[in-house]
Motif scaffolding. Structure first.
Motif, PDB file in Angstrom:
ATOM      1  N   ALA A   1      -4.938 -10.191 -43.006  1.00  0.00           N
ATOM      2  CA  ALA A   1      -3.864 -10.047 -42.458  1.00  0.00           C
ATOM      3  C   ALA A   1      -3.920 -10.063 -40.902  1.00  0.00           C
ATOM      4  CB  ALA A   1      -3.303  -8.793 -42.812  1.00  0.00           C
ATOM      5  N   ALA A   2      -4.703  -9.705 -40.154  1.00  0.00           N
ATOM      6  CA  ALA A   2      -5.095  -9.838 -38.585  1.00  0.00           C
ATOM      7  C   ALA A   2      -5.167 -11.158 -38.247  1.00  0.00           C
ATOM      8  CB  ALA A   2      -6.300  -8.841 -38.387  1.00  0.00           C
ATOM      9  N   ASN A   3      -5.926 -11.890 -38.943  1.00  0.00           N
ATOM     10  CA  ASN A   3      -6.147 -13.239 -38.815  1.00  0.00           C
ATOM     11  C   ASN A   3      -4.764 -14.023 -38.818  1.00  0.00           C
ATOM     12  OD1 ASN A   3      -8.424 -15.922 -38.909  1.00  0.00           O
ATOM     13  ND2 ASN A   3      -6.581 -16.387 -40.484  1.00  0.00           N
ATOM     14  N   GLN A   4      -3.939 -13.689 -39.562  1.00  0.00           N
ATOM     15  CA  GLN A   4      -2.721 -14.333 -39.869  1.00  0.00           C
ATOM     16  C   GLN A   4      -1.731 -14.041 -38.691  1.00  0.00           C
ATOM     17  OE1 GLN A   4      -3.847 -16.768 -41.539  1.00  0.00           O
ATOM     18  NE2 GLN A   4      -2.407 -16.956 -42.886  1.00  0.00           N
ATOM     19  N   LEU A   5      -1.878 -12.975 -38.167  1.00  0.00           N
ATOM     20  CA  LEU A   5      -1.129 -12.573 -37.079  1.00  0.00           C
ATOM     21  C   LEU A   5      -1.418 -13.440 -35.937  1.00  0.00           C
ATOM     22  CD1 LEU A   5       0.620 -10.672 -35.390  1.00  0.00           C
ATOM     23  CD2 LEU A   5      -1.126  -8.812 -35.566  1.00  0.00           C
ATOM     24  N   ILE A   6      -2.792 -13.506 -35.597  1.00  0.00           N
ATOM     25  CA  ILE A   6      -3.221 -14.093 -34.384  1.00  0.00           C
ATOM     26  C   ILE A   6      -3.019 -15.619 -34.522  1.00  0.00           C
ATOM     27  CG2 ILE A   6      -5.409 -14.727 -33.271  1.00  0.00           C
ATOM     28  CD1 ILE A   6      -6.623 -12.112 -34.310  1.00  0.00           C
ATOM     29  N   VAL A   7      -3.154 -16.280 -35.620  1.00  0.00           N
ATOM     30  CA  VAL A   7      -2.880 -17.560 -36.024  1.00  0.00           C
ATOM     31  C   VAL A   7      -1.358 -17.884 -35.706  1.00  0.00           C
ATOM     32  CG1 VAL A   7      -2.873 -19.677 -37.516  1.00  0.00           C
ATOM     33  CG2 VAL A   7      -4.624 -18.007 -37.497  1.00  0.00           C
ATOM     34  N   ALA A   8      -0.281 -16.961 -36.397  1.00  0.00           N
ATOM     35  CA  ALA A   8       0.793 -17.276 -35.978  1.00  0.00           C
ATOM     36  C   ALA A   8       1.380 -17.171 -34.455  1.00  0.00           C
ATOM     37  CB  ALA A   8       1.714 -16.555 -36.882  1.00  0.00           C
ATOM     38  N   ALA A   9       0.923 -16.359 -33.971  1.00  0.00           N
ATOM     39  CA  ALA A   9       1.170 -15.931 -32.474  1.00  0.00           C
ATOM     40  C   ALA A   9       0.723 -17.233 -31.791  1.00  0.00           C
ATOM     41  CB  ALA A   9       0.595 -14.614 -32.114  1.00  0.00           C
ATOM     42  N   ASN A  10      -0.534 -17.707 -32.120  1.00  0.00           N
ATOM     43  CA  ASN A  10      -1.056 -18.813 -31.358  1.00  0.00           C
ATOM     44  C   ASN A  10      -0.178 -20.266 -31.581  1.00  0.00           C
ATOM     45  OD1 ASN A  10      -4.081 -18.809 -29.824  1.00  0.00           O
ATOM     46  ND2 ASN A  10      -3.746 -16.989 -31.162  1.00  0.00           N
ATOM     47  N   ILE A  11       0.076 -20.526 -32.717  1.00  0.00           N
ATOM     48  CA  ILE A  11       0.682 -21.501 -33.215  1.00  0.00           C
ATOM     49  C   ILE A  11       2.023 -21.547 -32.485  1.00  0.00           C
ATOM     50  CG2 ILE A  11       1.967 -22.885 -35.069  1.00  0.00           C
ATOM     51  CD1 ILE A  11      -0.308 -22.211 -37.038  1.00  0.00           C
ATOM     52  N   GLU A  12       2.859 -20.282 -32.396  1.00  0.00           N
ATOM     53  CA  GLU A  12       4.134 -20.106 -31.914  1.00  0.00           C
ATOM     54  C   GLU A  12       4.102 -20.384 -30.115  1.00  0.00           C
ATOM     55  OE1 GLU A  12       8.061 -19.516 -30.995  1.00  0.00           O
ATOM     56  OE2 GLU A  12       7.131 -19.998 -33.013  1.00  0.00           O
ATOM     57  N   ALA A  13       3.046 -19.887 -29.633  1.00  0.00           N
ATOM     58  CA  ALA A  13       2.784 -20.125 -28.169  1.00  0.00           C
ATOM     59  C   ALA A  13       2.478 -21.536 -27.997  1.00  0.00           C
ATOM     60  CB  ALA A  13       1.671 -19.235 -27.886  1.00  0.00           C
ATOM     61  N   LEU A  14       1.853 -22.036 -28.611  1.00  0.00           N
ATOM     62  CA  LEU A  14       1.496 -23.687 -28.721  1.00  0.00           C
ATOM     63  C   LEU A  14       2.678 -24.586 -28.572  1.00  0.00           C
ATOM     64  CD1 LEU A  14      -0.355 -26.168 -28.303  1.00  0.00           C
ATOM     65  CD2 LEU A  14      -0.774 -26.007 -30.637  1.00  0.00           C
ATOM     66  N   ALA A  15       3.639 -23.976 -29.660  1.00  0.00           N
ATOM     67  CA  ALA A  15       4.758 -24.858 -29.847  1.00  0.00           C
ATOM     68  C   ALA A  15       5.838 -24.776 -28.710  1.00  0.00           C
ATOM     69  CB  ALA A  15       5.468 -24.336 -31.207  1.00  0.00           C
ATOM     70  N   GLU A  16       5.871 -23.525 -28.196  1.00  0.00           N
ATOM     71  CA  GLU A  16       6.858 -23.162 -27.029  1.00  0.00           C
ATOM     72  C   GLU A  16       6.059 -23.977 -25.922  1.00  0.00           C
ATOM     73  OE1 GLU A  16       7.618 -19.164 -26.494  1.00  0.00           O
ATOM     74  OE2 GLU A  16       7.993 -18.672 -28.422  1.00  0.00           O
ATOM     75  N   ALA A  17       4.787 -24.141 -25.759  1.00  0.00           N
ATOM     76  CA  ALA A  17       4.364 -24.829 -24.463  1.00  0.00           C
ATOM     77  C   ALA A  17       4.503 -26.428 -24.893  1.00  0.00           C
ATOM     78  CB  ALA A  17       2.911 -24.628 -24.752  1.00  0.00           C
TER      79      ALA A  17
ATOM     80  N   MET B   1       1.917 -31.481 -33.781  1.00  0.00           N
ATOM     81  CA  MET B   1       2.781 -31.518 -32.687  1.00  0.00           C
ATOM     82  C   MET B   1       3.143 -32.855 -31.831  1.00  0.00           C
ATOM     83  SD  MET B   1       2.817 -27.365 -31.609  1.00  0.00           S
ATOM     84  CE  MET B   1       2.281 -26.115 -32.703  1.00  0.00           C
ATOM     85  N   LEU B   2       2.191 -33.493 -31.519  1.00  0.00           N
ATOM     86  CA  LEU B   2       2.238 -34.661 -30.597  1.00  0.00           C
ATOM     87  C   LEU B   2       3.103 -35.759 -31.738  1.00  0.00           C
ATOM     88  CD1 LEU B   2      -1.224 -34.799 -28.838  1.00  0.00           C
ATOM     89  CD2 LEU B   2       1.189 -34.818 -27.824  1.00  0.00           C
ATOM     90  N   ASN B   3       2.538 -35.664 -32.974  1.00  0.00           N
ATOM     91  CA  ASN B   3       3.066 -36.722 -33.806  1.00  0.00           C
ATOM     92  C   ASN B   3       4.360 -36.257 -34.633  1.00  0.00           C
ATOM     93  OD1 ASN B   3       1.039 -38.583 -32.991  1.00  0.00           O
ATOM     94  ND2 ASN B   3      -0.426 -37.465 -34.588  1.00  0.00           N
ATOM     95  N   HIS B   4       4.800 -35.103 -34.197  1.00  0.00           N
ATOM     96  CA  HIS B   4       5.804 -34.609 -35.139  1.00  0.00           C
ATOM     97  C   HIS B   4       5.423 -34.814 -36.699  1.00  0.00           C
ATOM     98  CE1 HIS B   4       9.768 -32.668 -34.818  1.00  0.00           C
ATOM     99  NE2 HIS B   4       9.408 -32.389 -33.983  1.00  0.00           N
ATOM    100  N   SER B   5       4.275 -34.422 -37.081  1.00  0.00           N
ATOM    101  CA  SER B   5       3.892 -34.854 -38.493  1.00  0.00           C
ATOM    102  C   SER B   5       3.248 -33.492 -39.050  1.00  0.00           C
ATOM    103  CB  SER B   5       2.937 -35.905 -38.415  1.00  0.00           C
ATOM    104  OG  SER B   5       2.449 -36.101 -39.901  1.00  0.00           O
ATOM    105  N   PHE B   6       3.980 -32.968 -40.240  1.00  0.00           N
ATOM    106  CA  PHE B   6       3.669 -31.632 -40.707  1.00  0.00           C
ATOM    107  C   PHE B   6       3.492 -31.597 -42.082  1.00  0.00           C
ATOM    108  CE2 PHE B   6       7.051 -31.528 -37.332  1.00  0.00           C
ATOM    109  CZ  PHE B   6       6.082 -30.829 -36.012  1.00  0.00           C
TER     110      PHE B   6
END
Length: 292
Positions: free
Chosen positions: A172-188, A223-228
């Motif tokens: 659960a802690a791992n998923q918190l950290i990963v989600a926060a990192n992905i969101e920060a990267l997306a915003e950047a 994110m670069l390729n907009h491929s998900f």
């Protein structure tokens, strides 16, 4: 070498079961959608007709299914694991579920003379395919030692983190950290694009500094390729963030950033992105910014 029943042959479970076959174990796999057992069959594993068929005679039962109700059904259903596993069987739950449900199921397993480990994984589809998963294991130390050959076949970093439920708490802690990192990267990414910066060059230099992370390395191409194409679906991360926020509330712990990120993941899921990779949180930032 062990006789293993592997229940759940999806994006993560299928390559894990294949690695176990290649490591020399005898693997009988079961999945509700039989087509997903194709890779296991091609690797030399046996495709079981039911959970009972897979579990009967197995020394180890491994699970990789989506959520707490699924694990409960697989284990406690009329035709489930508990009904057919012989005393002494080692159950390894690789799924990511609620810690309290894990503790409850571990206690029931113990009453039935079964050994039980919660062993959620991190690393996504790439980690599963490359046998490079990080595995956080809760449960009895002797059971952990018995399971080490199984873990070694599918993981790279394997750590016994405590008693039953501890593995799920760490996940659960791992998923918190990963989600926060992905969101920060997306915003950047959205921020950099707004200024016309060479995005690929920017992410390269960011990855070489303190902003670098496994998330940046593994998710920037999406994110670069907009491929998900899903390696780990937003719908599953939404489930995991629910586990984080619920467990935090029960413990009286305040997670301000976690609560916000959980809502952003929920919004992505509600907007129809649940089947996409969690790097598609980028789409949510683009919607909020009017650039989608």
């Amino acid at each position: 070498m062990s006789s293993i029943a592997f229940i759940g042959l999806g994006i993560m479970g299928s390559p894990m079961a294949v690695h176990l076959v290649r490591a020399g174990h005898s693997v009988a796999g079961y999945n509700r959608s039989p087509a997903k057992a194709k890779a296991l069959a091609e690797a030399g594993g046996r495709v079981a007709a039911s959970i009972a068929d897979a579990v009967t005679g197995a020394e180890v039962v491994a699970l990789m299914v989506p959520d707490s109700p699924d694990v409960r059904d697989v284990l406690t259903g009329d035709d489930g694991v508990f009904a057919h596993a012989a005393p002494g069987t080692l159950i390894i739950d690789f799924s990511s579920i609620r810690p309290d449900v894990t503790r409850e199921l571990a206690e029931e397993a113990g009453r039935r003379g079964l050994r039980y480990l919660d062993a959620p994984v991190s690393g996504g589809e790439a980690g599963a395919r490359n046998a490079a998963l990080s595995i956080m294991v809760g449960g009895d130390g002797d059971a952990f030692e018995a399971a080490e050959p199984i873990f070694d076949a599918v993981g790279k970093t394997v750590v016994h983190v405590g008693p039953s439920g501890a593995g799920q708490t760490v996940k659960a802690a791992n998923q918190l950290i990963v989600a926060a990192n992905i969101e920060a990267l997306a915003e950047a990414v959205v921020f950099l694009r707004a200024y016309g910066v060479d995005l690929e060059a920017a992410l390269e230099v960011l990855g070489g500094g303190l902003a670098g992370s496994a998330v940046l390395a593994q998710k920037q191409a999406n994110m670069l390729n907009h491929s998900f194409e899903p390696g780990f679906r937003i719908a599953l991360h939404h489930k995991d963030m629910g586990i984080v926020t619920s467990a935090a509330r029960e413990a009286g712990v305040v997670l301000p950033l976690g609560a916000l990120v959980a809502q952003l993941v929920a919004a992505a899921n509600a907007n129809g992105d649940g089947g996409l990779d969690h790097s598609a949180l980028l789409r949510g930032v683009e919607r909020l910014s009017g650039t989608s």
